[in-house]
Design an enzyme around this catalytic site. Structure first.
Site, PDB file in Angstrom:
ATOM      1  N   HIS A 192       0.732  -1.140   0.042  1.00  0.00           N
ATOM      2  CA  HIS A 192       0.091   0.056  -0.031  1.00  0.00           C
ATOM      3  C   HIS A 192       0.857   1.273   0.060  1.00  0.00           C
ATOM      4  O   HIS A 192       0.317   2.112  -0.599  1.00  0.00           O
ATOM      5  CB  HIS A 192      -1.342  -0.016   1.073  1.00  0.00           C
ATOM      6  CG  HIS A 192      -2.254  -0.923   0.719  1.00  0.00           C
ATOM      7  ND1 HIS A 192      -2.955  -0.271  -0.201  1.00  0.00           N
ATOM      8  CD2 HIS A 192      -2.439  -2.097   0.680  1.00  0.00           C
ATOM      9  CE1 HIS A 192      -3.853  -1.370  -0.614  1.00  0.00           C
ATOM     10  NE2 HIS A 192      -3.562  -2.417  -0.068  1.00  0.00           N
ATOM     11  N   GLU A 436     -10.627 -10.551  -7.349  1.00  0.00           N
ATOM     12  CA  GLU A 436      -9.632 -10.482  -6.634  1.00  0.00           C
ATOM     13  C   GLU A 436      -8.934 -11.716  -6.015  1.00  0.00           C
ATOM     14  O   GLU A 436      -8.068 -11.832  -5.290  1.00  0.00           O
ATOM     15  CB  GLU A 436      -9.128  -9.286  -5.995  1.00  0.00           C
ATOM     16  CG  GLU A 436     -10.139  -8.674  -5.005  1.00  0.00           C
ATOM     17  CD  GLU A 436      -9.811  -7.393  -4.394  1.00  0.00           C
ATOM     18  OE1 GLU A 436      -8.970  -6.791  -4.383  1.00  0.00           O
ATOM     19  OE2 GLU A 436     -10.899  -7.071  -3.540  1.00  0.00           O
ATOM     20  N   ASP A 460      -4.318  -8.081  -5.689  1.00  0.00           N
ATOM     21  CA  ASP A 460      -4.741  -9.193  -4.680  1.00  0.00           C
ATOM     22  C   ASP A 460      -4.747 -10.597  -5.589  1.00  0.00           C
ATOM     23  O   ASP A 460      -4.335 -11.668  -5.098  1.00  0.00           O
ATOM     24  CB  ASP A 460      -5.881  -8.838  -3.856  1.00  0.00           C
ATOM     25  CG  ASP A 460      -5.527  -8.047  -2.653  1.00  0.00           C
ATOM     26  OD1 ASP A 460      -4.585  -8.333  -2.184  1.00  0.00           O
ATOM     27  OD2 ASP A 460      -6.351  -7.005  -2.625  1.00  0.00           O
ATOM     28  N   CYS A 507      -8.702  -2.422 -11.901  1.00  0.00           N
ATOM     29  CA  CYS A 507      -7.982  -1.524 -11.147  1.00  0.00           C
ATOM     30  C   CYS A 507      -6.828  -1.655 -10.410  1.00  0.00           C
ATOM     31  O   CYS A 507      -6.433  -0.998  -9.595  1.00  0.00           O
ATOM     32  CB  CYS A 507      -9.051  -0.882 -10.340  1.00  0.00           C
ATOM     33  SG  CYS A 507      -9.655  -2.138  -9.096  1.00  0.00           S
TER      34      CYS A 507
HETATM   35  C1  PEP Z   1      -6.276  -4.850  -6.090  1.00  0.00           C
HETATM   36  O1  PEP Z   1      -6.176  -5.613  -5.135  1.00  0.00           O
HETATM   37  O2  PEP Z   1      -6.070  -4.979  -7.342  1.00  0.00           O
HETATM   38  C2  PEP Z   1      -6.777  -3.586  -5.577  1.00  0.00           C
HETATM   39  C3  PEP Z   1      -7.248  -2.623  -6.569  1.00  0.00           C
HETATM   40  O3  PEP Z   1      -7.202  -3.401  -4.579  1.00  0.00           O
HETATM   41  P1  PEP Z   1      -6.066  -2.940  -3.349  1.00  0.00           P
HETATM   42  O4  PEP Z   1      -4.859  -2.783  -4.025  1.00  0.00           O
HETATM   43  O5  PEP Z   1      -6.640  -1.804  -2.753  1.00  0.00           O
HETATM   44  O6  PEP Z   1      -6.267  -4.079  -2.359  1.00  0.00           O
HETATM   45 MG    MG Z   2      -7.370  -5.638  -3.548  1.00  0.00          MG
END
Ligand code: PEP
Ligand code: MG
Length: 589
Positions: A192, A436, A460, A507
Site C-alpha cells: 500500500h 481479486e 490481490d 484497477c
Molecule cells: C487490487 O487488489 O488490485 C486492488 C485494486 O485493491 P487494493 O490494492 O486496494 O487491495
Molecule cells: Mg485488493
C-alpha cells in the site's frame, strides 16, 4: 558512493537529502538507577518531556480541528488531561525520588498500572481506553528518549524518506510538499505504500533490505524509481549524469501530444483510462493527466489514521465532493466508490481484530457483512452521494455468490429506508464485484449473473493465486502478473463478463504497467484504472497502437505454451511491444 538495487515501485528520478524515518515501531525503554542527588535533574527531564508532549498535542488538536471538526480531537483532549493529572506526576515523582527509577521506566510503570486497571473493567468503553494509555506513553517516551525526533513532524526540507517500512497511515501523514521520494527496506511494488507513492506521484524504491543501516540523516542520495536503484553519496560524474537524465525526461514529457483523449488508439478506437484515488487526493489534477473518470475510490482511507469510525455524514460529504469533482473529468465520467476494504496490511485502529492470518481473515466484504451497522452506514452515504453524479459501487474481496446475495439484501433494505425518509439517490446505481480472489475468477459466470460490472483487482488476484504476499520482498519473484495461472484467471473473468454483457475493468497496479496493462486491454478489458501519474505514459502507448495490434497481441499470448515460465512470457510480450514501439524505453523514462 554505493548503489543499492531494490524493487522499482513508483517511477521517477529524484535526488536529495536523506530523512531517516523510524516510524511507529516499538520504542526501547531504557531502565537505569538514578544516582542520589540527581533525582531533581531526572524530574526536570520528565517535566520538559511532558511540556513538549503537551505542545505537540495542542498543535495536533488545532490542525485536526481545522481539518475534520470536533469528533476527532476529543481523544487527544483526553490525552492532554492525562498529562495534567496530578496523580500521574506525583506517582512518577515518587518512583524517581524514592525508588531511584529513571523517568522512562517511571512513566512506563504508571501506564502499565493504569492499563492493568482498565483492562479489568467490565465496561467496554473503559477497556478501550487502554489504547489511550499506549498512545500517551508512546508520545512521552519519544520526547524522553528522542527516539523519533526526526519523524514526519520534523520534516522541514524536501527529503527522501528512508524507512524500514511504512504503513499506509504513516505514509499519508507525511507532508507531501517535503517528500521527494521513498526508499524502504521492506515492501514491494504493490504494497500500500507503493500505491500511495504512485497516487501522490512520489518516486519510490522498495525491497532494499538494509538501506536504513547504510545511510545517515542528511546524506545525499539519488533515487531511481523506474529502475529500482538508490545511489548513496553520488560522486560528481554520477550527479552530472543524473542532471542530464532529468533534462531528457523533461523534454520527453514536454513532447507535444496531439490532444486526443487518453486511451485513444491509433485507429480512433478507445480503451477507457480512469484514475484510482483515495480520499484526500484532489480530483481536479486528474483532468490534466487525462483521466476520464474515477475507476477506484479507496474509501477505506477515510478510516485510516483516526480514532473513530467516520459518521454517515462525514462519509457522505467526502463521497459527494469526490463525485462532483469526478463528474468534471469528462462527459462520460463516472466514479466507482469501493466499499470499505480493510484487512491485510490495511489495519484500522479499534476496528481491525488481531488475527493470526489477516490476509485470509475477516476482511473487506466479509467484515462488512459481519458488521452490518458499518455496512449500512456506508451504503447510505454512497447512495446519498449517487444523487450528485454517476456513481458505481463495488464490493472488495468477493469470494462466493453467497456474499453477493447477502449484500443485495442489505442494499435493498438501505434503499427502502432512504425511500421512507424521502432521501434522493440513484435507484439504478450499478453494483459490481471485485475479482481479486481466485475463487471469484474461477466462478466468474455465477458472479457475473449477480452484478452490473467486474473490476479485477490484480494486486490481490496475483497475491492470492501465487500465495505470494504482495508486500514481502522475499517472495517478490513469485509475484508474477504473467504467470500462466494468472493469465488463465484473467481470461476466465474477462470472458465471463462479456458472456453476461457486463463491463470489466482492471484497477490493480498492473493496469499501469506498459507491458501488462496493454495486454489486459488486448485481452478485452474495457477500462484500465490506475494512479493518475501513469496515465500520460499509458495514453502515449495506446496512441501508437491500433485495435488490430491489440488483437494480434492477445492472440500471441493466448497461443503461448502454458508450460513456460512467467518471465519468458513477459519477455515475449516485451519483444512484441518493442516491435510496435521501438522507443518504448525512452517513453518510460
Ligand atoms: C487490487 O487488489 O488490485 C486492488 C485494486 O485493491 P487494493 O490494492 O486496494 O487491495
Ligand atoms: Mg485488493
Amino acid at each position: 558512493m554505493t548503489t543499492l538495487a531494490g524493487i522499482a515501485t513508483a517511477r521517477g528520478l529524484v535526488a536529495g537529502p536523506v530523512f531517516l524515518y523510524r516510524g511507529d515501531g516499538e520504542i526501547p525503554v531504557p531502565e537505569y538507577v538514578v544516582e542520589s542527588g540527581r533525582e531533581e535533574d531526572e524530574l526536570r527531564r520528565f517535566e520538559r518531556a511532558v511540556a513538549e508532549t503537551k505542545r505537540d498535542l495542542e498543535s495536533l488538536i488545532s490542525v485536526l480541528r481545522e481539518r475534520t471538526g470536533r469528533a476527532d480531537v476529543r481523544v487527544f483532549e483526553c490525552h492532554l488531561m492525562f498529562l495534567e493529572d496530578p496523580t500521574f506526576s506525583s506517582d512518577v515523582r515518587r518512583r524517581v525520588v524514592t525508588d531511584h527509577v529513571n523517568a522512562e521506566a517511571a512513566v512506563k510503570a504508571f501506564t502499565d498500572k493504569m492499563r492493568a486497571q482498565f483492562t479489568r473493567m467490565n465496561d467496554p468503553y473503559f477497556r478501550e481506553r487502554v489504547r489511550d494509555f499506549d498512545d500517551v506513553e508512546r508520545r512521552l517516551l519519544m520526547a524522553l528518549t528522542g527516539f523519533a525526533q526526526d519523524t514526519h513532524m520534523e520534516l522541514k526540507v524536501p527529503s527522501i524518506i528512508i524507512a524500514d517500512d511504512l504503513t499506509p497511515s504513516e505514509t499519508v501523514r507525511l507532508p507531501r510538499e517535503n517528500v521527494l521520494g521513498f526508499a524502504t527496506n521492506g515492501g514491494s511494488a504493490t504494497s500500500h505504500v507503493a500505491l500511495l507513492a504512485r497516487a501522490m506521484a512520489i518516486p519510490a524504491v522498495t525491497g532494499l533490505v538494509d538501506i536504513t543501516s547504510r545511510v545517515k540523516p542528511g546524506m545525499t542520495v539519488i533515487l531511481d524509481g523506474s529502475n529500482g536503484a538508490v545511489t548513496i553519496n553520488p560522486d560528481k560524474p554520477t550527479m552530472a549524469l543524473y542532471e542530464a537524465m532529468q533534462r531528457h525526461r523533461r523534454e520527453v514529457e514536454a513532447a507535444a501530444s496531439d490532444g486526443a483523449p487518453a486511451g485513444t488508439l491509433r485507429d480512433g478506437g478507445e480503451v477507457k483510462i480512469f484514475a484510482n484515488i483515495h480520499p484526500g487526493v484532489p480530483v481536479s489534477g486528474l483532468r490534466e493527466l487525462g483521466a476520464r473518470g474515477v475507476g477506484l475510490y479507496r474509501s477505506e482511507y477515510l478510516w485510516l489514521n483516526r480514532e473513530c469510525e467516520p459518521t454517515e455524514e462525514e462519509q457522505f460529504q467526502a463521497y459527494r465532493e469526490a463525485v462532483e469533482q469526478a463528474m468534471k473529468l469528462s462527459p462520460d465520467a463516472s466514479i466507482t466508490i469501493r466499499a470499505l476494504d480493510i484487512g491485510g496490511d490495511k489495519t484500522v485502529k479499534g476496528i481491525s481484530a488481531r488475527e493470526n492470518n489477516p490476509f485470509l481473515g475477516n476482511r473487506s466484504v466479509r467484515y462488512l457483512l459481519s458488521n452490518l451497522d458499518v455496512f449500512k452506514k456506508q451504503l447510505r452515504a454512497i447512495l446519498r452521494a449517487s444523487a450528485y453524479g454517476k456513481v458505481y459501487t463495488m464490493y472488495p474481496m468477493v469470494s462466493c455468490v453467497e456474499e453477493l446475495n447477502e449484500a443485495a439484501v442489505v442494499l435493498a433494505e438501505v434503499k427502502r429506508s432512504l425511500d421512507e425518509e424521502g432521501v434522493a439517490y440513484d435507484r439504478h446505481m450499478p453494483v459490481g464485484a471485485m475479482i481479486e480472489i481466485p475463487s471469484a475468477a474461477i466462478n466468474a459466470d455465477a458472479i457475473a449473473k449477480r452484478v452490473d460490472f467486474f473490476s479485477i483487482g490484480t494486486n490481490d488476484l496475483i497475491q492470492y493465486t501465487m500465495a505470494a504476499d504482495r508486500s514481502n520482498e522475499a517472495v517478490a519473484h513469485l509475484y508474477q502478473p504473467t504467470n500462466p495461472a494468472v493469465l488463465y484467471l484473467m481470461r476466465r473473468a474477462i470472458d465471463a463478463a462479456h458472456r453476461h454483457g457486463i463491463p470489466v475493468s482492471v484497477c490493480g497496479e498492473s493496469a499501469a504497467d506498459p507491458i501488462v496493462g496493454v495486454l489486459w486491454a488486448a485481452m478485452g478489458i474495457d477500462m484500465l484504472s490506475m494512479s493518475g501519474t501513469y496515465i500520460p505514459v499509458m495514453a502515449k502507448l495506446f496512441r501508437r497502437l491500433s485495435r488490430s495490434d491489440l488483437d494480434e497481441y492477445a492472440a500471441l499470448v493466448d497461443g503461448l505454451d502454458t508450460s513456460i515460465p512467467a518471465q519468458e512470457i513477459f519477455d515475449s510480450c516485451r519483444k512484441w511491444m518493442l516491435g510496435k514501439i521501438p522507443d518504448l524505453d525512452d517513453l518510460l523514462m
